[in-house]
Design a protein around this motif. Structure first.
Motif, PDB file in Angstrom:
ATOM      1  N   ALA A   1      20.836  -6.450  34.582  1.00  6.34           N
ATOM      2  CA  ALA A   1      19.979  -6.747  33.432  1.00  6.34           C
ATOM      3  C   ALA A   1      20.736  -7.508  32.345  1.00  6.34           C
ATOM      4  O   ALA A   1      20.119  -8.168  31.509  1.00  6.34           O
ATOM      5  N   GLY A   2      22.081  -7.394  32.319  1.00  7.17           N
ATOM      6  CA  GLY A   2      22.871  -8.101  31.316  1.00  7.17           C
ATOM      7  C   GLY A   2      22.699  -7.539  29.915  1.00  7.17           C
ATOM      8  O   GLY A   2      22.980  -8.219  28.932  1.00  7.17           O
ATOM      9  N   VAL A   3      22.201  -6.313  29.799  1.00 12.01           N
ATOM     10  CA  VAL A   3      22.070  -5.679  28.486  1.00 12.01           C
ATOM     11  C   VAL A   3      22.794  -4.342  28.494  1.00 12.01           C
ATOM     12  O   VAL A   3      23.077  -3.778  29.550  1.00 12.01           O
ATOM     13  N   MET A   4      23.111  -3.855  27.287  1.00 13.13           N
ATOM     14  CA  MET A   4      23.860  -2.618  27.167  1.00 13.13           C
ATOM     15  C   MET A   4      22.942  -1.421  27.380  1.00 13.13           C
ATOM     16  O   MET A   4      21.848  -1.364  26.830  1.00 13.13           O
TER      17      MET A   4
ATOM     18  N   ARG B   1      28.837   3.798  26.708  1.00 14.40           N
ATOM     19  CA  ARG B   1      27.952   2.640  26.892  1.00 14.40           C
ATOM     20  C   ARG B   1      28.409   1.829  28.096  1.00 14.40           C
ATOM     21  O   ARG B   1      29.599   1.589  28.257  1.00 14.40           O
ATOM     22  N   GLU B   2      27.465   1.415  28.910  1.00 12.76           N
ATOM     23  CA  GLU B   2      27.796   0.587  30.069  1.00 12.76           C
ATOM     24  C   GLU B   2      26.862  -0.616  30.105  1.00 12.76           C
ATOM     25  O   GLU B   2      25.653  -0.477  29.959  1.00 12.76           O
ATOM     26  N   LEU B   3      27.457  -1.794  30.290  1.00 13.67           N
ATOM     27  CA  LEU B   3      26.664  -3.014  30.382  1.00 13.67           C
ATOM     28  C   LEU B   3      26.081  -3.085  31.795  1.00 13.67           C
ATOM     29  O   LEU B   3      26.822  -3.016  32.772  1.00 13.67           O
TER      30      LEU B   3
ATOM     31  N   GLY C   1      29.004  -6.893  24.797  1.00 11.18           N
ATOM     32  CA  GLY C   1      29.879  -5.808  25.230  1.00 11.18           C
ATOM     33  C   GLY C   1      30.764  -5.232  24.147  1.00 11.18           C
ATOM     34  O   GLY C   1      31.537  -4.307  24.405  1.00 11.18           O
TER      35      GLY C   1
ATOM     36  N   GLY D   1      25.773 -11.455  28.355  1.00 13.67           N
ATOM     37  CA  GLY D   1      24.753 -11.146  29.355  1.00 13.67           C
ATOM     38  C   GLY D   1      23.513 -11.991  29.126  1.00 13.67           C
ATOM     39  O   GLY D   1      22.786 -12.330  30.060  1.00 13.67           O
TER      40      GLY D   1
ATOM     41  N   ALA E   1      30.486  -1.449  23.538  1.00 13.14           N
ATOM     42  CA  ALA E   1      31.148  -0.607  24.542  1.00 13.14           C
ATOM     43  C   ALA E   1      32.639  -0.511  24.241  1.00 13.14           C
ATOM     44  O   ALA E   1      33.263   0.529  24.447  1.00 13.14           O
TER      45      ALA E   1
ATOM     46  N   GLY F   1      24.271  -8.810  25.152  1.00 11.25           N
ATOM     47  CA  GLY F   1      25.201  -8.398  26.210  1.00 11.25           C
ATOM     48  C   GLY F   1      26.630  -8.845  25.965  1.00 11.25           C
ATOM     49  O   GLY F   1      27.337  -9.239  26.879  1.00 11.25           O
TER      50      GLY F   1
ATOM     51  N   TYR G   1      31.892   0.016  35.284  1.00 12.29           N
ATOM     52  CA  TYR G   1      32.044  -0.942  34.182  1.00 12.29           C
ATOM     53  C   TYR G   1      33.189  -0.539  33.258  1.00 12.29           C
ATOM     54  O   TYR G   1      33.978  -1.377  32.819  1.00 12.29           O
TER      55      TYR G   1
END
Lengths: 290, 247
Positions: free
Chosen positions: B136-139, B130-132, B119, A59, B122, B117, A215
């Motif tokens: 925002a590209g962050v967890m 946890r969802e990315l 993942g 990300g 997760a 990010g 997700y």
């Protein structure tokens, strides 16, 4: 698990690159001058392209340097540190051969070991996850390590080693599939243990928590490739191990045969890695079980 | 630092009463609201009003049917969020140190400025807590509303997680599981609080209070299946049955 192309490329190409560098570092062949430049260039190129591919699924790739800090606990961080160390350790050996026709065997050997450990760390990123029972098994590092070594043997044209390693890799892949198939059930996680309601009776999903996808489902409950598992396994085994072995056996001194064997092996390993992700079931999918 | 603390001074968490939860999803909405308007990157939605709405949530309510061996089936609404595990695998896998478990209260948090990010956390979480975040590209994960529970600018009754504050059924309880006399510890003890997936060794702090035993419902045998029987029909209906049976 979602078979993201970036991660498939990362594990396959970096495995190929580190396998080749391990063989070069160990001094299995000692090319000099331009030949050394091309050989080491290929090794570094593959490893670096693989590592760069892994950054594509981040990300925030601009923060990637932070991944070098948590090697005490994190296999992903260890992989980052070890890969950098391996590439640096081999550099004097490579430079010696390219510019001065002189190997630096000590650095080469250290680098070769580090290459192996790097591939092991890559495999442990997956093998450590108890949430994915198929990966959480000793066959995962075995397949990753043998795949890297096989690539090293093929890319350095070490016929005898390649034949041995191709056979071992085939056995490891088949073991990983067969043992992996029952691994989820053996761990005993069910919708009953996931909700704790199994103690009261039979549990099934009545209504999902959301109307669309999310997700968790797209990332960890991927099912598309499972339908073609058998065909893909045959392709991976044939193209990754059997055909390269037959080619090397029937035309041992042909550079063309070796080239084709390498490409076939690469295609087979891409299929194997695709399966590695697509077949893996994550415990979170239990919560969505009907 | 992604090493887990050997012990935390307190073990803040939730006790969720599955007997009381009515599945209204108010906790889902209040969680989304609070965590979008306050600490950290907002919980984004993609295509929220279109054909394919997808969004980040820290709390989701599943619904299950449980069929006991010798009783009628019943429905269980099942809210699921981070369990703030004592042996949190999501923390130790983090390559950057963005994930951490607080020594003072055991809350598992993400430092969003250090998250790359990737993942992996997760993947390491068995529960899907946890969802990315796609934008925002962050967890993102449940913070146990760390920006509410210690917030002295809020009225005292609001210093609990948003999901607990909003629950109209009183199914969610917030407290310290390290204190044996806290409400959550007592509830968990009395009602036989459940740990989710104990076989994975994560040692979750949150507990689920199972539905209390039901009365055995008499005469609730499942309806007969298969073709409806016309046996024993007499009179007009019997005549119709016999007539139609000839064809």
């Amino acid at each position: 698990m979602h078979p993201a192309p970036s991660i498939i490329l990362f594990t396959t190409l970096s495995g190929l690159g580190f396998g080749l560098l391990a063989f070069l570092g160990a001094g299995v062949i000692l090319p000099t001058g331009l030949a050394a430049f091309l050989w080491f260039g290929l090794g570094y190129g593959l490893a670096l392209i693989g590592l760069a591919a892994s950054a594509f699924h981040l990300g925030h790739p601009e923060r990637a340097l932070r991944a070098f800090t948590q090697w005490r606990t994190s296999w992903l961080s260890r992989e980052a540190v070890l890969s950098a160390a391996a590439l640096l350790a081999i550099a004097p050996h490579a430079a010696g051969l390219v510019f001065w026709n002189t190997p630096v065997p000590v650095m080469g050997a250290i680098g070769a070991v580090l290459c192996g450990v790097t591939v092991f760390a890559t495999s442990m990123i997956y093998a450590q996850l108890k949430t994915v029972p198929r990966w959480n098994h000793w066959t995962t590092p075995l397949v990753f390590l043998l795949a890297a070594l096989t690539a090293g043997a093929l890319l350095t044209g070490s016929g005898y080693s390649a034949q041995m390693l191709l056979a071992w890799l085939a056995v490891a892949m088949v073991l990983h599939w067969i043992l992996g198939d029952g691994q989820f059930a053996r761990r005993g996680s069910t919708l009953g243990t996931a909700t704790g309601l199994g103690l009261m009776g039979r549990v099934r999903q009545l209504e999902p928590p959301h109307t669309g996808t999310n997700y968790l489902l797209t990332e960890m409950a991927y099912v598309v490739a499972r339908r073609h598992v058998r065909v893909l396994r045959v392709i991976a085994l044939a193209s990754g191990c059997v055909l390269p072995s037959v080619l090397l056996w029937s035309a041992p001194y042909s550079l063309l045969a070796l080239g084709i064997a390498v490409l076939l092996h690469l295609a087979g390993m891409l299929a194997q890695r695709w399966l590695f992700f697509a077949e893996a079931e994550h415990t979170v999918a239990l919560y969505y079980r009907g | 630092m992604t090493s887990l603390p050997e012990q935390t001074e307190r073990k803040l968490g939730l006790a969720i009463d599955l007997d009381t939860c009515v599945g209204c999803h108010a906790c889902v909405i209040s969680c989304k609201g609070w965590n979008t308007e306050n600490y950290g990157a907002p919980l984004s939605d993609t295509d929220p009003y279109g054909k394919d709405p997808v969004g980040t949530f820290l709390n989701r309510v599943h619904a299950y049917e449980v069929t006991p061996q010798d009783n009628a089936p019943f429905t269980v609404h099942f809210p699921k969020s981070c369990l703030h595990c004592e042996d949190a695998p999501c923390v130790t896998v983090c390559p950057t140190g963005a994930s951490y478990k607080r020594t003072e209260d055991g809350i598992v948090l993400v430092n969003e400025d250090a998250c790359i990010g990737c993942g992996l956390c997760a993947w390491a979480c068995p529960y899907g807590a946890r969802e990315l975040d796609a934008l925002a590209g962050v967890m993102k994960k449940c913070t146990l509303c760390v920006d509410r529970i210690y917030n002295e600018t809020l009225p005292e009754e609001d210093r609990v997680p948003a999901c607990v504050r909003t629950c109209p059924a009183g199914a969610r309880h917030f407290g310290d599981f390290a204190d044996p006399d806290s409400t959550v510890s007592r509830l968990s003890r009395e009602r036989g609080g459940i740990e989710l997936m104990p076989e994975l060794g994560t040692r979750p702090v949150n507990r689920y209070l199972p539905p209390r035993p039901r009365d055995t419902l008499q005469g609730c045998a499942p309806a007969p299946q298969g073709d409806p029987s016309t046996e024993g029909l007499t009179g007009f209906l019997g005549w119709i049955d016999r007539t139609l049976s000839r064809f």
